[in-house]
Design an enzyme around this catalytic site. Sequence first.
Site, PDB file in Angstrom:
ATOM      1  N   TRP A 192      12.059  -5.358  -2.166  1.00  0.00           N
ATOM      2  CA  TRP A 192      11.032  -4.940  -3.120  1.00  0.00           C
ATOM      3  C   TRP A 192      10.809  -6.059  -4.148  1.00  0.00           C
ATOM      4  CZ3 TRP A 192      11.780  -2.521  -8.313  1.00  0.00           C
ATOM      5  CH2 TRP A 192      10.582  -2.007  -8.816  1.00  0.00           C
ATOM      6  N   ASP A 368      -4.883   5.282  -8.125  1.00  0.00           N
ATOM      7  CA  ASP A 368      -3.522   5.265  -7.570  1.00  0.00           C
ATOM      8  C   ASP A 368      -2.812   6.587  -7.851  1.00  0.00           C
ATOM      9  OD1 ASP A 368      -0.605   4.206  -7.185  1.00  0.00           O
ATOM     10  OD2 ASP A 368      -1.837   2.493  -6.589  1.00  0.00           O
ATOM     11  N   ASP A 369      -1.523   6.565  -7.755  1.00  0.00           N
ATOM     12  CA  ASP A 369      -0.648   7.732  -7.913  1.00  0.00           C
ATOM     13  C   ASP A 369      -0.977   8.525  -9.192  1.00  0.00           C
ATOM     14  OD1 ASP A 369       1.449   9.426  -7.581  1.00  0.00           O
ATOM     15  OD2 ASP A 369       3.002   7.891  -7.590  1.00  0.00           O
ATOM     16  N   ARG A 449      13.872   7.763  -5.286  1.00  0.00           N
ATOM     17  CA  ARG A 449      12.628   7.897  -6.058  1.00  0.00           C
ATOM     18  C   ARG A 449      12.250   9.380  -6.199  1.00  0.00           C
ATOM     19  NH1 ARG A 449       6.493   6.154  -6.308  1.00  0.00           N
ATOM     20  NH2 ARG A 449       6.564   4.731  -8.049  1.00  0.00           N
ATOM     21  N   LYS A 483      -5.321   4.123   0.049  1.00  0.00           N
ATOM     22  CA  LYS A 483      -4.083   3.343  -0.045  1.00  0.00           C
ATOM     23  C   LYS A 483      -2.966   4.269   0.432  1.00  0.00           C
ATOM     24  CE  LYS A 483      -1.079   1.100  -3.482  1.00  0.00           C
ATOM     25  NZ  LYS A 483      -0.979   0.571  -4.858  1.00  0.00           N
ATOM     26  N   TRP A 484      -2.348   3.932   1.556  1.00  0.00           N
ATOM     27  CA  TRP A 484      -1.342   4.804   2.194  1.00  0.00           C
ATOM     28  C   TRP A 484       0.035   4.251   1.862  1.00  0.00           C
ATOM     29  CZ3 TRP A 484      -2.639   8.519   6.362  1.00  0.00           C
ATOM     30  CH2 TRP A 484      -1.510   9.137   6.922  1.00  0.00           C
ATOM     31  N   ASP A 485       0.735   4.933   0.973  1.00  0.00           N
ATOM     32  CA  ASP A 485       1.999   4.416   0.440  1.00  0.00           C
ATOM     33  C   ASP A 485       3.188   5.082   1.135  1.00  0.00           C
ATOM     34  OD1 ASP A 485       3.716   3.055  -1.241  1.00  0.00           O
ATOM     35  OD2 ASP A 485       2.791   3.746  -3.099  1.00  0.00           O
ATOM     36  N   ASN A 487       7.339   5.305  -0.091  1.00  0.00           N
ATOM     37  CA  ASN A 487       8.275   4.755  -1.068  1.00  0.00           C
ATOM     38  C   ASN A 487       9.741   5.098  -0.859  1.00  0.00           C
ATOM     39  OD1 ASN A 487       6.637   3.240  -2.999  1.00  0.00           O
ATOM     40  ND2 ASN A 487       5.550   5.183  -3.217  1.00  0.00           N
ATOM     41  N   CYS A 533       0.780   0.291   2.365  1.00  0.00           N
ATOM     42  CA  CYS A 533       1.596  -0.080   1.221  1.00  0.00           C
ATOM     43  C   CYS A 533       2.927   0.642   1.402  1.00  0.00           C
ATOM     44  CB  CYS A 533       0.907   0.395  -0.057  1.00  0.00           C
ATOM     45  SG  CYS A 533       1.945   0.304  -1.519  1.00  0.00           S
ATOM     46  N   ASP A 555       4.719  -5.388  -4.873  1.00  0.00           N
ATOM     47  CA  ASP A 555       4.531  -4.811  -6.205  1.00  0.00           C
ATOM     48  C   ASP A 555       4.704  -5.880  -7.271  1.00  0.00           C
ATOM     49  OD1 ASP A 555       3.845  -2.283  -5.584  1.00  0.00           O
ATOM     50  OD2 ASP A 555       5.784  -1.364  -6.003  1.00  0.00           O
TER      51      ASP A 555
END
Length: 753
Positions: A192, A368-369, A449, A483-485, A487, A533, A555
Amino acid sequence: MKLNDKTLYAPEYNIETLINIETNTAALVLGVCQDSSLVTCHFGAKLDNPRSYISSGIIAKGEELPKAISAFGGSEHNAIFRVTHVDKTLATELIYLSHLTAEIDENRTETVIELRDKIHNISVALHFLACKAEDIFECWTVITNKLAKNNVNNLAKNNEADSITLHNYASFELALSNLTADYYLTSFFGLWEREASMQEEKLCFGKKTLENNYGTWSSFGFNPAFILSTEGKSHEDFGEVISGAYAWTGSWKMDFNYNFNKLAHDREQRQLLTISASNQVIAADYQLALGESLTTPKFILNYSSQGTGQISRNFHRWCRQYSLRDGDTPRPIVLNSWEGAYFDFNETVLVNMMDGLAKMGGELFVLDDGWFGVNEFARDSIYSGLGDWQVNNTKLPNGLGFLIEQAKQRGLGFGLWFEPEMVSPHSQLFKQHPDWVIQQTDRDNILYRQQLVLDLSNPAVQAHVYQSVATVLAQYPDIAYIKWDCNRSFTNFGSQHLTKDKQSHLWYDYVQGLYSVYQRIEQNFPKVILQVCASGGGRIDFGALKHHHEFWASDNTDALQRVFIQWGLSHLYPAIACANHVSICPNHQTGRSLPLKFRFDVAMSGRLGLELNLSDLPEKSLQFVQGAVKSYKSIRHIVATGDLYRLLSPYKSDYAILSYLAAKEGVLILFAYKLKHLLGQLMPMVKLKGIDAAKTYLVKEINLHEQQQPHCRQNGMLMTGSDLLTRGVRLTLTEEYDSAVITFTEQNQLTKN
Ligand code: DGJ
């Protein structure tokens, strides 16, 4: 037991059939021996007469040929293929059955070689799709627990009436026998915020493994790719280089097994380097019932006799053509809300950001989020809401429709963030479907997370994940971008869907489930741009790119670190797909402040975007930003589809210099960054690459501040291609983080316009 007079130490065989799989300059030559084994005769430059390199009869010392695919149980110990048969025996000896080459189109042929075990009716089909112009071979394997009907040569002893278990099932094995003692391996390591750092090492005897066991991520730890030089340390422009990349968005490993060829038993040097790539990692045994098949991911093999620069151009061209969505369509300039607002926004904040973007000349706003989750599950932090993909009406009382309309009124497209594979324990979805997460139910959950992974091996979960995105896209057809994240990675490995004896299928089935969701999105919403992402660059691989238009490289938006990240990634992935965003200073990740021009010049060498709120930039910056965005628009198509030539490496100098050449359009764009300033330091002459020596080019520096002096002494001059190739241009980058963007345009193109 059968006895025969075969000996390992003085092998005798005749190659009866040669299978020559070729691209424009490279060839993989496999041979079928008298005893029906398949051996690797050559991989490298295309040969006029491959047979002349192969001995027959009693094999000359040092010329034994390794098996094309090593199966455990015959003479192979380090086998890449290992299975427990239905009768629980462990040995497999693969023999050649047939092969077929079909032309797919003018540029591509597909060769399929079918092998089977001598005793059991298990088939291993090796697939090679050769892309001629790009010198790329797509390689994969299909393993089938076969019905016994094609009982060839009466070799089949029994039907596999029950399941077999695959322990090792590599996509590909490349055996390089006695080629050199000087292999140099480049790999791309990182995590990261520090993705794709490069290292080069000499391969010593023994086994070197690059691997990733994260489950959901493919490119943290290592990016699934390597570059191998066979002629000492790799060079950008010369020397034989072999490269490979794994097209798989999950766990994988690549082994470089450098050892004595174990067939050798005398004083001659018998070195053998076998390279294999597999999605089979720890605890990933796979059962095949009768009639079932497993198709491995594709391994992308790439060859260059002219250094690593050509390797990159091969990958880029191939990817744009065959493994990236809309590979030749330049992407819009995006402003993503994350660093500008994080979770802390309301409609006014977002509309102000849109205003800023429109003023700057940008094209698409991405929320975004933080936009979803209802009532107590509102996504105002990482602690809740994942899985509840309904708009948060407290934060956004007028809903997504209002925001989309606001964007439209400002001439902007609209995009939205999702992380659809995940769920927060604090969400409606988790309350309804606790059984949908990956976990062993009798053990404690491990949060990462503050979230859990949904089990995509389960078709019901696949359908739900698809629906959660599709419902929003169907309701708001003007959403142009997702945007396909992703985490987090797997922990507490367990599927409540897979049966007890198939828990180890999770690694493979998850990724296949993910791909099936992507496919449905692609089919039903073909115009929506998809960004991959994963906590930044955790999913940068050719498997993911096939379903996406671009990737979020990291990031880390600090332009100095981005120079290194983008440099590493440029070896493999095309600039059109590399999303680079300009953010504010001090940078949120490193705390460093860098000039705005440097930040733009670095981001402009890929897909330019912004990750800020205009109101956080000093007011006087607006004019420069507008000019930079305009400059980018004038060169974007060249960056997106031109051929990359790297000129000076940040790993070897205090500069990073690269260029994109669109030969047809007669334009080259050069990007130069100064990373460190020392008094008395060399100020390099920069020799161009790839341009036509016989043509004349106008040199023009762009993206300068008002009143700023050009950095290039030849600015405004007409220069011959020959001079630019042999002597180059002088760049006067006089301060730390000085940078320049220079265009070279063929004179005949100038008169055309
Ligand atoms: C990780 C991504 O890499 C960021 O860009 C941002 O989208 C956050 N997730 C949001 O949670």
